[in-house]
Design a protein around this motif. Structure first.
Motif, PDB file in Angstrom:
ATOM      1  N   PRO A 166       0.839  -1.206   0.000  1.00 56.56           N
ATOM      2  CA  PRO A 166       0.000   0.000   0.000  1.00 56.56           C
ATOM      3  C   PRO A 166       0.873   1.255   0.000  1.00 56.56           C
ATOM      4  O   PRO A 166       1.909   1.297   0.687  1.00 56.56           O
ATOM      5  N   PRO A 167       0.476   2.287  -0.740  1.00 54.38           N
ATOM      6  CA  PRO A 167       1.310   3.499  -0.810  1.00 54.38           C
ATOM      7  C   PRO A 167       1.269   4.339   0.459  1.00 54.38           C
ATOM      8  O   PRO A 167       2.222   5.072   0.740  1.00 54.38           O
ATOM      9  N   THR A 168       0.165   4.277   1.220  1.00 49.56           N
ATOM     10  CA  THR A 168       0.045   5.033   2.466  1.00 49.56           C
ATOM     11  C   THR A 168      -0.684   4.177   3.500  1.00 49.56           C
ATOM     12  O   THR A 168      -1.141   3.071   3.203  1.00 49.56           O
ATOM     13  N   ALA A 169      -0.793   4.727   4.704  1.00 51.59           N
ATOM     14  CA  ALA A 169      -1.521   4.049   5.775  1.00 51.59           C
ATOM     15  C   ALA A 169      -2.915   4.616   5.956  1.00 51.59           C
ATOM     16  O   ALA A 169      -3.537   4.420   7.010  1.00 51.59           O
ATOM     17  N   VAL A 170      -3.427   5.306   4.954  1.00 52.71           N
ATOM     18  CA  VAL A 170      -4.775   5.884   5.037  1.00 52.71           C
ATOM     19  C   VAL A 170      -5.807   4.763   5.175  1.00 52.71           C
ATOM     20  O   VAL A 170      -5.791   3.778   4.426  1.00 52.71           O
ATOM     21  N   GLY A 171      -6.692   4.919   6.134  1.00 47.87           N
ATOM     22  CA  GLY A 171      -7.738   3.934   6.363  1.00 47.87           C
ATOM     23  C   GLY A 171      -7.414   2.915   7.430  1.00 47.87           C
ATOM     24  O   GLY A 171      -8.294   2.179   7.885  1.00 47.87           O
ATOM     25  N   TYR A 172      -6.143   2.882   7.859  1.00 43.72           N
ATOM     26  CA  TYR A 172      -5.748   1.911   8.879  1.00 43.72           C
ATOM     27  C   TYR A 172      -5.783   2.497  10.288  1.00 43.72           C
ATOM     28  O   TYR A 172      -5.776   1.745  11.263  1.00 43.72           O
ATOM     29  N   GLY A 173      -5.768   3.826  10.398  1.00 46.19           N
ATOM     30  CA  GLY A 173      -5.785   4.460  11.705  1.00 46.19           C
ATOM     31  C   GLY A 173      -4.558   4.096  12.516  1.00 46.19           C
ATOM     32  O   GLY A 173      -3.439   4.020  12.014  1.00 46.19           O
ATOM     33  N   ALA A 178      -2.177  -4.716  12.765  1.00 43.64           N
ATOM     34  CA  ALA A 178      -3.063  -5.618  12.027  1.00 43.64           C
ATOM     35  C   ALA A 178      -2.869  -5.503  10.524  1.00 43.64           C
ATOM     36  O   ALA A 178      -3.427  -6.303   9.767  1.00 43.64           O
ATOM     37  N   HIS A 179      -2.088  -4.525  10.075  1.00 40.14           N
ATOM     38  CA  HIS A 179      -1.834  -4.328   8.640  1.00 40.14           C
ATOM     39  C   HIS A 179      -0.326  -4.190   8.431  1.00 40.14           C
ATOM     40  O   HIS A 179       0.181  -3.094   8.143  1.00 40.14           O
ATOM     41  N   PRO A 180       0.430  -5.256   8.580  1.00 36.74           N
ATOM     42  CA  PRO A 180       1.896  -5.165   8.495  1.00 36.74           C
ATOM     43  C   PRO A 180       2.403  -4.685   7.143  1.00 36.74           C
ATOM     44  O   PRO A 180       3.495  -4.116   7.065  1.00 36.74           O
ATOM     45  N   ALA A 181       1.630  -4.910   6.075  1.00 34.99           N
ATOM     46  CA  ALA A 181       2.089  -4.468   4.755  1.00 34.99           C
ATOM     47  C   ALA A 181       2.249  -2.957   4.703  1.00 34.99           C
ATOM     48  O   ALA A 181       3.102  -2.440   3.972  1.00 34.99           O
ATOM     49  N   ALA A 182       1.421  -2.235   5.491  1.00 28.71           N
ATOM     50  CA  ALA A 182       1.511  -0.772   5.500  1.00 28.71           C
ATOM     51  C   ALA A 182       2.753  -0.274   6.212  1.00 28.71           C
ATOM     52  O   ALA A 182       3.094   0.910   6.107  1.00 28.71           O
ATOM     53  N   LEU A 183       3.446  -1.148   6.940  1.00 32.65           N
ATOM     54  CA  LEU A 183       4.635  -0.752   7.692  1.00 32.65           C
ATOM     55  C   LEU A 183       5.926  -1.000   6.925  1.00 32.65           C
ATOM     56  O   LEU A 183       6.977  -0.490   7.315  1.00 32.65           O
ATOM     57  N   VAL A 184       5.863  -1.774   5.853  1.00 34.64           N
ATOM     58  CA  VAL A 184       7.090  -2.182   5.171  1.00 34.64           C
ATOM     59  C   VAL A 184       7.835  -0.979   4.602  1.00 34.64           C
ATOM     60  O   VAL A 184       9.033  -0.779   4.869  1.00 34.64           O
ATOM     61  N   LEU A 185       7.164  -0.164   3.817  1.00 36.46           N
ATOM     62  CA  LEU A 185       7.840   0.981   3.194  1.00 36.46           C
ATOM     63  C   LEU A 185       8.303   2.009   4.223  1.00 36.46           C
ATOM     64  O   LEU A 185       9.453   2.483   4.135  1.00 36.46           O
ATOM     65  N   ILE A 265       0.766   8.501   8.502  1.00 32.66           N
ATOM     66  CA  ILE A 265       0.669   7.678   9.704  1.00 32.66           C
ATOM     67  C   ILE A 265       0.353   8.592  10.885  1.00 32.66           C
ATOM     68  O   ILE A 265       1.065   9.581  11.114  1.00 32.66           O
ATOM     69  N   PRO A 266      -0.694   8.306  11.661  1.00 32.58           N
ATOM     70  CA  PRO A 266      -1.127   9.221  12.738  1.00 32.58           C
ATOM     71  C   PRO A 266      -0.282   9.080  14.004  1.00 32.58           C
ATOM     72  O   PRO A 266      -0.782   8.705  15.067  1.00 32.58           O
ATOM     73  N   GLY A 267       1.016   9.410  13.913  1.00 29.26           N
ATOM     74  CA  GLY A 267       1.891   9.325  15.063  1.00 29.26           C
ATOM     75  C   GLY A 267       2.234  10.695  15.615  1.00 29.26           C
ATOM     76  O   GLY A 267       1.590  11.706  15.292  1.00 29.26           O
ATOM     77  N   LEU A 268       3.279  10.746  16.441  1.00 29.66           N
ATOM     78  CA  LEU A 268       3.672  12.000  17.065  1.00 29.66           C
ATOM     79  C   LEU A 268       4.150  13.022  16.035  1.00 29.66           C
ATOM     80  O   LEU A 268       3.973  14.223  16.224  1.00 29.66           O
ATOM     81  N   GLY A 269       4.768  12.557  14.958  1.00 29.26           N
ATOM     82  CA  GLY A 269       5.197  13.484  13.917  1.00 29.26           C
ATOM     83  C   GLY A 269       4.023  14.205  13.284  1.00 29.26           C
ATOM     84  O   GLY A 269       4.071  15.423  13.050  1.00 29.26           O
ATOM     85  N   THR A 270       2.954  13.474  13.012  1.00 27.44           N
ATOM     86  CA  THR A 270       1.753  14.094  12.449  1.00 27.44           C
ATOM     87  C   THR A 270       1.119  15.055  13.440  1.00 27.44           C
ATOM     88  O   THR A 270       0.660  16.144  13.069  1.00 27.44           O
ATOM     89  N   VAL A 271       1.087  14.661  14.715  1.00 26.07           N
ATOM     90  CA  VAL A 271       0.545  15.552  15.751  1.00 26.07           C
ATOM     91  C   VAL A 271       1.351  16.840  15.809  1.00 26.07           C
ATOM     92  O   VAL A 271       0.783  17.940  15.906  1.00 26.07           O
TER      93      VAL A 271
END
Length: 317
Positions: A166-173, A178-185, A265-271
Motif C-alpha cells: 500500500p502506498p500510504t496508511a490511510v484507512g488503517y488508523g 493488524a496491517h503489516p504491509a503498511a509498515l514495510v515501506l 501515519i497518525p503518530g507524534l510526527g503528524t501531531v
C-alpha cells in the motif's frame, strides 16, 4: 570498577541539567515564534475585544517568566498543559500518537542492529575483496539519498508500479499491527540511512580491532578465529557503534516526522505538524520536551553501554 557509581551519579546529574536546558530552550524558542495564538484562534476577522478576551482566558497576557514557572512546575507533575486549539490536555495528544511512532521506531531499531552489525562484520571479514567493496559502495550510495526522495522512489516502484504494497496508511488508523504491509515501506525508509552509517562504523571498528596487538596475541595462543572475532574484536567495535546507535535513535525522532507525513501515519510526527500549522504552542512545547528528554536518556544509556563494553575508557578517563 570502583569509580562506576560515581561516574553514573555524575552522568545522571548532567542528564538533569540537560533536561532543564531542554525545557528552557523549548520555551524560549516557542516564545520567539512569529504570530499570535490569540489572533489565530479568534477567526478570520477578529475584533480587538475578542483577541483580548482569548489572551486573558489562555493566560497569554501574563509575563513570560510567570508562564515559564507555571509550565515547568506542571511538567514536574506530568502536566504538559492544555491545547489552545481544542482545550484537551496535551498529554492526550502525546498518548494518542505515541503508539504508531513507538511501533515504527521499535521495528526500525530491532532490524537496525542485526542488519547494521551483520553488514559491518561481513565487510570487515572480507576487507579489500569484492564483498567489502560491494557492501561499502551500496551503503555509501544509499546513505547519499535523502529520506524523502528514497521514500518517494520506494513508493513509486513497489506501490504504484508493482502494486505489492500500500502506498500510504490511510484507512488503517492506529491499528497498524493488524496491517503489516503498511509498515514495510515506512520502516525501509527509516532504516536506509542508519543501517548504512552503522555498518560502515562497525566495519571500521572491526578492522581496527582485528589488527590490534591483543587479537594477534590471542591468535598466537591458538584461540579459535570465531572467538577472536566475536568474543574479542566485536565488543570493541560495538563501543563506538553503541554511541552511534543512540544518535541514530535521536535521528529517528526527526526522521519519523518525514515518514509519517509521507505515508500519512497518525503518530507524534503528524501531531507535531498539525500543532505547528494551528500554532498550538502547548502541544508543540509538550512534544519538544518529550523528544528532548528522550534524546538525553538515550545518550546516557549509550554512554553506559560504551563504558560496559570498553572498560579501558575508565582508565583513560
Amino acid at each position: 570498577m570502583r569509580g562506576l557509581p560515581s561516574w553514573i551519579a555524575r552522568r545522571l546529574l548532567l542528564g538533569v541539567a540537560q533536561t532543564a536546558a531542554v525545557v528552557l530552550l523549548v520555551f524560549a524558542l516557542t516564545e520567539a515564534l512569529p504570530g499570535d495564538a490569540a489572533v489565530a484562534l479568534a477567526g478570520d476577522q477578529p475584533d480587538p475585544e475578542r483577541i483580548a478576551a482569548i489572551r486573558e482566558a489562555l493566560h497569554l497576557d501574563r509575563p513570560a517568566h510567570e508562564r515559564l514557572l507555571e509550565w515547568a512546575g506542571g511538567l514536574a507533575h506530568g502536566d504538559f498543559g492544555t491545547s489552545l486549539a481544542s482545550g484537551r490536555p496535551v498529554s492526550t495528544y502525546i498518548t494518542g500518537g505515541f503508539g504508531p511512532t513507538l511501533l515504527l521506531a521499535s521495528l526500525t531499531v530491532v532490524l537496525l542492529v542485526p542488519a547494521g552489525v551483520g553488514l559491518g562484520v561481513l565487510a570487515a571479514r572480507h576487507e579489500g575483496r569484492f564483498v567489502d567493496r560491494f557492501v561499502s559502495s551500496v551503503t555509501l550510495g544509499v546513505y547519499a539519498v535523502p529520506e524523502f526522495a528514497f521514500g518517494v522512489l520506494l513508493t513509486t516502484v513497489f506501490a504504484l508500479r508493482l502494486g505489492w504494497l500500500p502506498p500510504t496508511a490511510v484507512g488503517y488508523g492506529t491499528d497498524l499491527p493488524a496491517h503489516p504491509a503498511a509498515l514495510v515501506l515506512p520502516v525501509l525508509v527509516l532504516l536506509s540511512r542508519p543501517v548504512c552509517s552503522l555498518a560502515r562504523l562497525v566495519r571500521a571498528g572491526m578492522i581496527d580491532a582485528l589488527a590490534s596487538p591483543y587479537v594477534a596475541q590471542a591468535r598466537r595462543y591458538g584461540v579459535p578465529g570465531a572467538r577472536v572475532r566475536y568474543g574479542h574484536a566485536l565488543p570493541n567495535a560495538i563501543t563506538p557503534a553503541a554511541q552511534q546507535l543512540a544518535r541514530t535513535i535521536d535521528w529517528l525522532l526527526c526522521g519519523v516526522i518525514v515518514v509519517e507525513a509521507l505515508y500519512v501515519i497518525p503518530g507524534l510526527g503528524t501531531v507535531l505538524m498539525n500543532a505547528v500549522a494551528e500554532r498550538d504552542v502547548p502541544v508543540v512545547q509538550g512534544l519538544a520536551v518529550v523528544f528532548g528528554v528522550t534524546t538525553v536518556a538515550l545518550n546516557l544509556g549509550a554512554d553506559l553501554v560504551a563504558r560496559r563494553f570498553a572498560p579501558r575508557s575508565e582508565v583513560a578517563a
